[in-house]
Design a protein around this motif. Sequence first.
Motif, mmCIF file in Angstrom:
data_model
loop_
_atom_site.group_PDB
_atom_site.id
_atom_site.type_symbol
_atom_site.label_atom_id
_atom_site.label_comp_id
_atom_site.label_asym_id
_atom_site.label_seq_id
_atom_site.Cartn_x
_atom_site.Cartn_y
_atom_site.Cartn_z
ATOM 1 N N PHE A 186 -4.584 -0.543 1.991
ATOM 2 C CA PHE A 186 -4.594 0.856 2.427
ATOM 3 C C PHE A 186 -5.237 1.029 3.805
ATOM 4 N N ARG A 210 -3.483 10.343 -1.373
ATOM 5 C CA ARG A 210 -4.412 9.641 -0.491
ATOM 6 C C ARG A 210 -4.552 10.410 0.814
ATOM 7 N N TYR A 237 -6.605 4.854 4.223
ATOM 8 C CA TYR A 237 -6.052 5.847 3.297
ATOM 9 C C TYR A 237 -6.744 5.750 1.937
ATOM 10 N N GLY A 246 0.819 -1.205 0.000
ATOM 11 C CA GLY A 246 0.000 0.000 0.000
ATOM 12 C C GLY A 246 0.855 1.257 0.000
#
Length: 408
Positions: free
Chosen positions: A229, A165, A193, A115
């Motif tokens: 994420f 993000r 995120y 990620g």
Amino acid sequence: MTITAFETQVQVQASHDETAKKWVDIARSLQHVVEEDLVQALKDTVTTPRVVQLWKDAGLYRAQLPVELGGEGIDYVTEILIMEEISRQDTSAGWVYGVSASGTMLSGSLIPREGFLDILGADFNGLACGFANGKPPGTARKVDGGYVLKSEPMPFGSATQHVDRVCCLAVLVDDDDQPIPGDDGQPIVRLMYPSVEHVEWLNNWDASGLASTGSGHYFVKEHVIEDRFVVTDDPSRLYSHPAFRQGFMGPGYMSHVGAALGLAKRFIEEVAKLTVNKRRGLVPVLDEYPLFQYEFVRIEAEYQAARSFALKAYDDAWAAAERGTFTDLHVTRIIQAATHLHRVLETIASTARLWAGSAVIPPDGVLAKLHADAAVLMNHLLIDPQHYPEHAPALLAVWRDDAQPKTF
């Protein structure tokens, strides 16, 4: 000839100082662009895309990454010195740079490696930051490969307009949208995120100070966010680099320290320049007046001392992370130093205001802007003195133990 440990230490320090100077000089070389874009930044209520892109092109974001991730591997002290320099140019710009730089590194210590690499992108210039404190404004329901995430508007989205993000705190819910309790009976909260393609900004930042930090509300539209994420408790996510082994608070306070240092430095610069051959009431030459000279030397000493304390706290934390001996006491020292620095900033600001005289009156003047920025910067929850009592027991224990060093 045998090289002693002391000589080795001197050589290492000289190399570090040279590296820090290099990156601070790069940041300083872009000051004219920051200043050229101030009017547009105030209109947009956030530092301009041109400035952020120039920071990227100059390598100021990549510099903090480990060499194996395409960076220069600079330590947090050097990163803070960059933040200090940009904040001296413009506090809002320093805050935007600091929040996005430290926020990106923080994401690397929290989410799975794949990620983080996705955030960095092919050019290693990807960024992540956002609001990650307080009441979770979102909910997340587990599905195959990720979570269905949605949120209410979140405040204090500083610099999120320029990142790839953003952060979102979410309560995990079941298929009936009911919170899932953890072992302690409290709802489980996860930091996530999401991509900015799922984010909407309310553009409601209208502040008296730090006016171009973009710190208004944003919310995440409902979508599925992939597992990579989402923050996990898996220790294998961590890189061995010390930047990723200092928990949340170390990186979290960096932008506060950098912005406060830069703002304090600018106050001192301005009052030094404004008092040259200036008459003030019955005082014919202000900068030759003993009372002013006393006050100037005092605030300059307070700046130097608070700066050394903050940088030493980060330097020691970094060294401990390298050795694998990082503890909660290092976090305590960072928070103590950061909070103390903001109290010193308050003293410097009030002293500068007193001796600047009529220079504080124009609403579009430098002193008015600096004071407005200081008022907002010093009002942040993370540097509130109410946190002192939380860390008093650890420091009291140090001073009660004769075997413990009282300095660090």
